[in-house]
Write a protein that holds these residues in place. Structure first.
Motif, short mmCIF file in Angstrom:
data_model
loop_
_atom_site.label_atom_id
_atom_site.label_comp_id
_atom_site.label_asym_id
_atom_site.label_seq_id
_atom_site.Cartn_x
_atom_site.Cartn_y
_atom_site.Cartn_z
N MET A 9 14.05 -6.42 -0.10
CA MET A 9 13.05 -5.58 -0.75
C MET A 9 13.19 -4.16 -0.25
SD MET A 9 8.92 -5.78 -0.38
CE MET A 9 8.02 -4.29 -0.69
N GLU A 10 13.15 -3.22 -1.17
CA GLU A 10 13.15 -1.80 -0.79
C GLU A 10 11.83 -1.48 -0.08
OE1 GLU A 10 15.29 0.92 -1.14
OE2 GLU A 10 16.72 -0.70 -1.47
N PRO A 11 11.88 -0.68 0.96
CA PRO A 11 10.63 -0.29 1.63
C PRO A 11 9.71 0.45 0.67
CG PRO A 11 12.54 0.33 2.94
CD PRO A 11 13.06 -0.13 1.61
N LEU A 12 8.43 0.26 0.86
CA LEU A 12 7.42 0.95 0.07
C LEU A 12 6.93 2.14 0.90
CD1 LEU A 12 5.43 1.21 -2.28
CD2 LEU A 12 3.98 -0.46 -1.12
N ILE A 13 7.15 3.35 0.40
CA ILE A 13 6.73 4.57 1.10
C ILE A 13 5.84 5.36 0.16
CG2 ILE A 13 7.47 6.71 2.21
CD1 ILE A 13 10.19 5.28 2.75
N GLN A 14 4.63 5.67 0.64
CA GLN A 14 3.69 6.45 -0.17
C GLN A 14 3.21 7.66 0.62
OE1 GLN A 14 0.43 3.78 -0.88
NE2 GLN A 14 1.46 2.70 -2.54
N ILE A 15 3.26 8.81 -0.01
CA ILE A 15 2.63 10.03 0.49
C ILE A 15 1.65 10.42 -0.62
CG2 ILE A 15 2.95 12.41 1.27
CD1 ILE A 15 4.46 10.50 3.07
N THR A 16 0.36 10.39 -0.34
CA THR A 16 -0.61 10.50 -1.42
C THR A 16 -1.90 11.21 -1.00
OG1 THR A 16 -1.90 9.21 -3.02
CG2 THR A 16 -1.56 8.21 -0.87
N ARG A 17 -2.58 11.76 -1.96
CA ARG A 17 -3.91 12.34 -1.75
C ARG A 17 -5.00 11.30 -1.99
NH1 ARG A 17 -4.05 17.56 -0.77
NH2 ARG A 17 -2.19 18.80 -1.22
N GLU A 18 -4.63 10.18 -2.53
CA GLU A 18 -5.59 9.11 -2.84
C GLU A 18 -5.89 8.28 -1.60
OE1 GLU A 18 -7.06 8.95 -5.84
OE2 GLU A 18 -5.89 10.75 -6.27
N PRO A 19 -7.08 7.67 -1.53
CA PRO A 19 -7.40 6.79 -0.40
C PRO A 19 -6.36 5.67 -0.28
CG PRO A 19 -9.38 7.27 -1.65
CD PRO A 19 -8.22 7.83 -2.44
N LEU A 20 -6.05 5.30 0.95
CA LEU A 20 -5.06 4.26 1.20
C LEU A 20 -5.70 2.89 1.03
CD1 LEU A 20 -3.24 5.75 4.32
CD2 LEU A 20 -2.77 6.12 1.89
N ASP A 21 -4.93 1.94 0.50
CA ASP A 21 -5.42 0.59 0.24
C ASP A 21 -4.62 -0.41 1.06
OD1 ASP A 21 -6.11 -1.91 -0.79
OD2 ASP A 21 -6.15 -1.20 -2.87
N ARG A 22 -5.17 -0.77 2.22
CA ARG A 22 -4.50 -1.71 3.14
C ARG A 22 -4.17 -3.02 2.43
NH1 ARG A 22 -8.06 -1.76 7.08
NH2 ARG A 22 -9.38 -3.12 5.88
N ASN A 23 -5.13 -3.57 1.69
CA ASN A 23 -4.91 -4.86 1.05
C ASN A 23 -3.77 -4.81 0.04
OD1 ASN A 23 -6.98 -5.97 2.57
ND2 ASN A 23 -8.52 -5.62 0.98
N ALA A 24 -3.67 -3.73 -0.71
CA ALA A 24 -2.58 -3.59 -1.68
C ALA A 24 -1.23 -3.48 -0.98
CB ALA A 24 -2.81 -2.37 -2.57
N LEU A 25 -1.19 -2.78 0.15
CA LEU A 25 0.06 -2.65 0.90
C LEU A 25 0.50 -4.01 1.46
CD1 LEU A 25 -0.66 0.71 2.73
CD2 LEU A 25 0.94 0.35 0.84
N VAL A 26 -0.44 -4.75 2.02
CA VAL A 26 -0.12 -6.09 2.54
C VAL A 26 0.36 -6.99 1.40
CG1 VAL A 26 -1.08 -8.18 3.60
CG2 VAL A 26 -1.64 -5.92 4.55
N ALA A 27 -0.33 -6.97 0.28
CA ALA A 27 0.06 -7.79 -0.87
C ALA A 27 1.45 -7.44 -1.37
CB ALA A 27 -0.97 -7.65 -1.99
N ALA A 28 1.81 -6.16 -1.30
CA ALA A 28 3.11 -5.71 -1.81
C ALA A 28 4.28 -6.25 -0.99
CB ALA A 28 3.16 -4.18 -1.83
N ILE A 29 4.04 -6.57 0.28
CA ILE A 29 5.16 -7.05 1.10
C ILE A 29 5.06 -8.52 1.48
CG2 ILE A 29 5.55 -4.74 2.04
CD1 ILE A 29 4.46 -5.88 4.72
#
Length: 137
Positions: free
Chosen positions: A1-21
């Motif tokens: 899996m390619e690493p997921l890297i986000q640089i954003t102005r939006e609030p971070l979503d821990r649950n979405a990041l965990v689900a993605a990996i």
């Protein structure tokens, strides 16, 4: 899996990041979440502001992840960092590392956040009750 890297102005979503990996072959998931605190170096903090050079930051985070993959055999990773104004209690950075075994996940996660904080062009301004200043990670 390619690493997921986000640089954003939006609030971070821990649950979405965990689900993605998440994956059936993963036995250990370690999450580091850095949040804005209300004090630093004896000052009462009102809020933080982050600025970044997004393209360079993304490349450097990718290089950090590549090194962690070589050292610890991590299979899946997500790194997200906020930009702009963040209030007390908001997440500024989240690192999620998934490996077959827990020891590698802990070691790789610590390496990624420690190296990110010291090498990636992300600047932090503390706005305190006594004034404001740019600080190092």
């Amino acid at each position: 899996m390619e690493p997921l890297i986000q640089i954003t102005r939006e609030p971070l979503d821990r649950n979405a990041l965990v689900a993605a990996i998440t994956h059936p072959g993963i036995g250990g998931i370690v999450v580091f979440e850095g949040v804005v605190r209300d004090s630093a170096r004896g000052k009462q903090i009102r809020y933080l502001e982050y600025d970044v050079y997004p393209e360079m930051a993304t490349r450097q985070i990718g290089a950090i992840i590549t090194e962690a993959e070589k050292r610890w055999g991590i299979e899946r990773v997500a790194v997200a960092h906020r930009l702009g104004r963040l209030e007390i209690g908001e997440a500024s950075v989240i690192v999620v590392v998934a490996t077959p075994h827990r020891a590698e996940a802990f070691d790789a996660c610590r390496y990624i956040i420690d190296t990110l904080k010291t090498t990636v062009p992300i600047w932090e301004k503390e706005v305190a009750t006594t004034g404001e200043e740019w600080v190092e990670g």
